[in-house]
Design a protein around this motif. Structure first.
Motif, PDB file in Angstrom:
ATOM      1  N   ALA A  12     -22.912 -61.944 -48.954  1.00 29.44           N
ATOM      2  CA  ALA A  12     -23.476 -60.791 -48.882  1.00 29.44           C
ATOM      3  C   ALA A  12     -23.525 -60.214 -47.350  1.00 29.44           C
ATOM      4  O   ALA A  12     -24.088 -61.206 -46.621  1.00 29.44           O
ATOM      5  CB  ALA A  12     -24.909 -60.728 -49.317  1.00 29.44           C
ATOM      6  N   ASN A  14     -25.064 -56.973 -45.350  1.00 29.96           N
ATOM      7  CA  ASN A  14     -25.301 -55.439 -45.356  1.00 29.96           C
ATOM      8  C   ASN A  14     -25.124 -54.929 -46.696  1.00 29.96           C
ATOM      9  O   ASN A  14     -24.402 -53.766 -46.842  1.00 29.96           O
ATOM     10  CB  ASN A  14     -24.757 -54.585 -44.379  1.00 29.96           C
ATOM     11  CG  ASN A  14     -25.435 -54.972 -42.786  1.00 29.96           C
ATOM     12  OD1 ASN A  14     -26.333 -55.732 -42.693  1.00 29.96           O
ATOM     13  ND2 ASN A  14     -24.623 -54.326 -41.976  1.00 29.96           N
ATOM     14  N   ALA A  15     -25.808 -55.500 -47.803  1.00 33.12           N
ATOM     15  CA  ALA A  15     -25.409 -55.199 -49.085  1.00 33.12           C
ATOM     16  C   ALA A  15     -26.961 -54.682 -49.665  1.00 33.12           C
ATOM     17  O   ALA A  15     -27.157 -54.588 -51.063  1.00 33.12           O
ATOM     18  CB  ALA A  15     -25.075 -56.213 -49.856  1.00 33.12           C
ATOM     19  N   ALA A  16     -27.904 -54.262 -48.962  1.00 30.18           N
ATOM     20  CA  ALA A  16     -29.191 -53.940 -49.265  1.00 30.18           C
ATOM     21  C   ALA A  16     -29.259 -52.987 -50.584  1.00 30.18           C
ATOM     22  O   ALA A  16     -30.003 -52.874 -51.370  1.00 30.18           O
ATOM     23  CB  ALA A  16     -30.025 -53.345 -48.423  1.00 30.18           C
ATOM     24  N   ILE A  19     -27.213 -55.060 -53.738  1.00 33.25           N
ATOM     25  CA  ILE A  19     -27.482 -56.417 -54.299  1.00 33.25           C
ATOM     26  C   ILE A  19     -28.370 -56.741 -55.021  1.00 33.25           C
ATOM     27  O   ILE A  19     -28.452 -57.881 -55.899  1.00 33.25           O
ATOM     28  CB  ILE A  19     -27.565 -57.439 -52.942  1.00 33.25           C
ATOM     29  CG1 ILE A  19     -27.231 -58.896 -53.228  1.00 33.25           C
ATOM     30  CG2 ILE A  19     -29.187 -57.314 -52.374  1.00 33.25           C
ATOM     31  CD1 ILE A  19     -27.076 -59.729 -52.017  1.00 33.25           C
ATOM     32  N   ASP A  40     -25.927 -64.995 -47.313  1.00 37.23           N
ATOM     33  CA  ASP A  40     -26.131 -63.733 -46.576  1.00 37.23           C
ATOM     34  C   ASP A  40     -25.575 -64.086 -44.875  1.00 37.23           C
ATOM     35  O   ASP A  40     -26.052 -65.056 -44.462  1.00 37.23           O
ATOM     36  CB  ASP A  40     -27.668 -63.593 -46.259  1.00 37.23           C
ATOM     37  CG  ASP A  40     -27.638 -62.190 -45.244  1.00 37.23           C
ATOM     38  OD1 ASP A  40     -27.016 -61.282 -45.004  1.00 37.23           O
ATOM     39  OD2 ASP A  40     -28.774 -62.132 -44.483  1.00 37.23           O
ATOM     40  N   SER A  43     -26.797 -60.533 -42.060  1.00 31.19           N
ATOM     41  CA  SER A  43     -26.830 -59.107 -42.361  1.00 31.19           C
ATOM     42  C   SER A  43     -27.995 -58.354 -41.236  1.00 31.19           C
ATOM     43  O   SER A  43     -28.953 -59.111 -41.055  1.00 31.19           O
ATOM     44  CB  SER A  43     -27.422 -58.837 -43.816  1.00 31.19           C
ATOM     45  OG  SER A  43     -26.416 -58.962 -44.594  1.00 31.19           O
ATOM     46  N   THR A  47     -31.104 -56.985 -46.447  1.00 27.15           N
ATOM     47  CA  THR A  47     -30.500 -57.974 -47.591  1.00 27.15           C
ATOM     48  C   THR A  47     -31.040 -59.150 -47.757  1.00 27.15           C
ATOM     49  O   THR A  47     -31.610 -59.736 -48.857  1.00 27.15           O
ATOM     50  CB  THR A  47     -29.107 -58.141 -47.329  1.00 27.15           C
ATOM     51  OG1 THR A  47     -28.007 -56.852 -47.355  1.00 27.15           O
ATOM     52  CG2 THR A  47     -28.275 -59.151 -48.088  1.00 27.15           C
ATOM     53  N   TRP A  48     -31.524 -59.745 -46.617  1.00 25.35           N
ATOM     54  CA  TRP A  48     -32.097 -61.236 -46.492  1.00 25.35           C
ATOM     55  C   TRP A  48     -33.454 -61.171 -47.276  1.00 25.35           C
ATOM     56  O   TRP A  48     -33.992 -61.949 -48.015  1.00 25.35           O
ATOM     57  CB  TRP A  48     -32.257 -61.724 -45.202  1.00 25.35           C
ATOM     58  CG  TRP A  48     -32.930 -63.083 -45.129  1.00 25.35           C
ATOM     59  CD1 TRP A  48     -34.259 -63.246 -44.481  1.00 25.35           C
ATOM     60  CD2 TRP A  48     -32.590 -64.241 -45.623  1.00 25.35           C
ATOM     61  NE1 TRP A  48     -34.386 -64.508 -44.713  1.00 25.35           N
ATOM     62  CE2 TRP A  48     -33.689 -65.267 -45.516  1.00 25.35           C
ATOM     63  CE3 TRP A  48     -31.378 -64.769 -46.478  1.00 25.35           C
ATOM     64  CZ2 TRP A  48     -33.453 -66.432 -46.094  1.00 25.35           C
ATOM     65  CZ3 TRP A  48     -31.425 -66.005 -46.857  1.00 25.35           C
ATOM     66  CH2 TRP A  48     -32.233 -66.862 -46.660  1.00 25.35           C
ATOM     67  N   ALA A  94     -21.406 -58.869 -54.099  1.00 24.81           N
ATOM     68  CA  ALA A  94     -22.816 -58.423 -53.755  1.00 24.81           C
ATOM     69  C   ALA A  94     -22.973 -56.976 -54.183  1.00 24.81           C
ATOM     70  O   ALA A  94     -24.050 -56.487 -54.175  1.00 24.81           O
ATOM     71  CB  ALA A  94     -23.266 -58.705 -52.732  1.00 24.81           C
ATOM     72  N   ASP A  95     -21.916 -56.371 -54.399  1.00 25.10           N
ATOM     73  CA  ASP A  95     -22.031 -54.749 -54.710  1.00 25.10           C
ATOM     74  C   ASP A  95     -21.492 -54.507 -56.140  1.00 25.10           C
ATOM     75  O   ASP A  95     -21.184 -53.247 -56.560  1.00 25.10           O
ATOM     76  CB  ASP A  95     -21.477 -54.050 -53.829  1.00 25.10           C
ATOM     77  CG  ASP A  95     -20.139 -54.230 -53.430  1.00 25.10           C
ATOM     78  OD1 ASP A  95     -19.684 -55.144 -54.123  1.00 25.10           O
ATOM     79  OD2 ASP A  95     -19.319 -53.365 -52.558  1.00 25.10           O
TER      80      ASP A  95
END
Length: 335
Positions: A12, A14-16, A19, A40, A43, A47-48, A94-95
């Motif tokens: 992942a 920057n998949a906020a 995700i 992660d 990011s 995300t984290w 992750a998306d």
């Protein structure tokens, strides 16, 4: 926790925005005997925090964070695999989204076929899964039932236009470890994982297909859709794949001809892409892109160019000195 049937790995960055949905669809699988390992890649968004909070509510979810961004999907995915405990690995981006019975279908197909790798079908969508952009592979390939091929056949289905879906396949962990450049941080260009994928396909004795559906999300934030230096890293992947196919099939084989044709065509198309979009790039990025293209231009032999599928006029352009070829491409695209 006992040893799970399948270890799902997810990198992942920057998949906020997506995700939470991607993790949830894995944890809701009908085959519940699984673990999900998310790494992660340092990011800069939320995300984290999202994955850390989700891990508190399901012991099957394990989360880790890189100390610095690797610049590639390959390294965090390798870290996740190194922590996996199952004999079968499945990676999910992750998306992306998988239906509730996705892993069960793949697992039953693997048990029935005894294949080293089992591929699914992919539906690419935008915004909503019903907004289908394309499907892979074409259904005429009999992507179900008793369709099983060798790894050597499967890897050639990835040359030129991909004819199989490598996203979300399940693979024996032993095969992954036996072929991948494990934890090699030098392999950090954008699609370095495409080399590892092809290594696994090539090394598999049997590759099976299934009716499971993998939903691949197309969105404007995807790094593969942006015009940047990374977009041109596919040339590096092509070079590595060319060496791989050369080693496996022989320098004069039809398979190598196909790969070399892809390489020559990509160089020319990237020359055009660079000159057409020069105004959209910074001066430093444009210089770096031209230097990368130039390096690969010189790696092509006259024989590669002559035996390619390019039209005669385009072959003549590729046979010119690099600066002259670039000038001609620029002139043609200004007309």
């Amino acid at each position: 926790m006992n040893k799970p049937v399948i270890s799902v790995v997810m990198h992942a960055y920057n998949a906020a925005n997506y995700i939470r949905e991607s993790i949830s669809c894995v944890l809701r699988q009908s085959l519940s005997d699984l673990e999900l390992i998310v790494v992660d890649d340092c990011s800069t968004d939320d995300t984290w925090n999202i994955i850390s909070e989700m891990a508190k509510h399901d012991s099957r979810l394990m989360v880790f964070q890189s100390s610095s961004n690797s610049g590639s999907a390959k390294y965090p995915r390798e870290v996740a695999v190194s922590k996996a405990s199952a004999d079968l690995i499945c990676w999910i981006d992750a998306d992306d989204i998988i239906p509730h019975d996705y892993l069960e279908i793949l697992w039953h197909r693997q048990q029935q076929s005894k294949a080293d790798i089992v591929c699914s079908q992919m539906i690419a969508f935008q915004n909503d899964i019903n907004n289908v952009q394309y499907a892979l592979p074409d259904l005429s390939l009999k992507n179900h039932g008793e369709y099983v091929i060798s790894g050597r056949e499967a890897v050639m289905m990835s040359i030129g236009k991909w004819q199989l879906n490598a996203n979300g396949f399940i693979v024996k962990k032993s095969l992954w470890h036996g072929t991948s450049l494990f934890l090699n941080k030098d392999a950090n260009w954008m699609d370095a994982d495409d080399v590892s994928t092809r290594e696994m396909l090539l090394s598999a004795e049997k590759v099976a297909f299934s009716d499971a559906i993998y939903y691949y999300r197309i969105h404007p934030e995807a790094i593969t859709k942006k015009l940047s230096v990374k977009k041109f890293h596919t040339l590096i992947t092509d070079e590595y794949v060319m060496r791989m196919i050369d080693s496996a099939f022989g320098e004069k084989s039809p398979q190598v001809r196909l790969v070399r044709n892809q390489y020559v065509s990509r160089i020319l198309s990237f020359m055009r892409l660079a000159v057409v979009n020069k105004s959209r790039l910074t001066g430093d990025d444009f210089s770096e892109i031209i230097a990368l293209i130039k390096k690969h231009f010189f790696a092509c032999s006259a024989d590669d160019i002559i035996h390619s599928d390019l039209k005669p006029m385009l072959k003549l352009i590729m046979l010119l000195p690099f600066n002259s070829a670039l000038a001609v491409v620029n002139f043609i695209n200004r007309k």
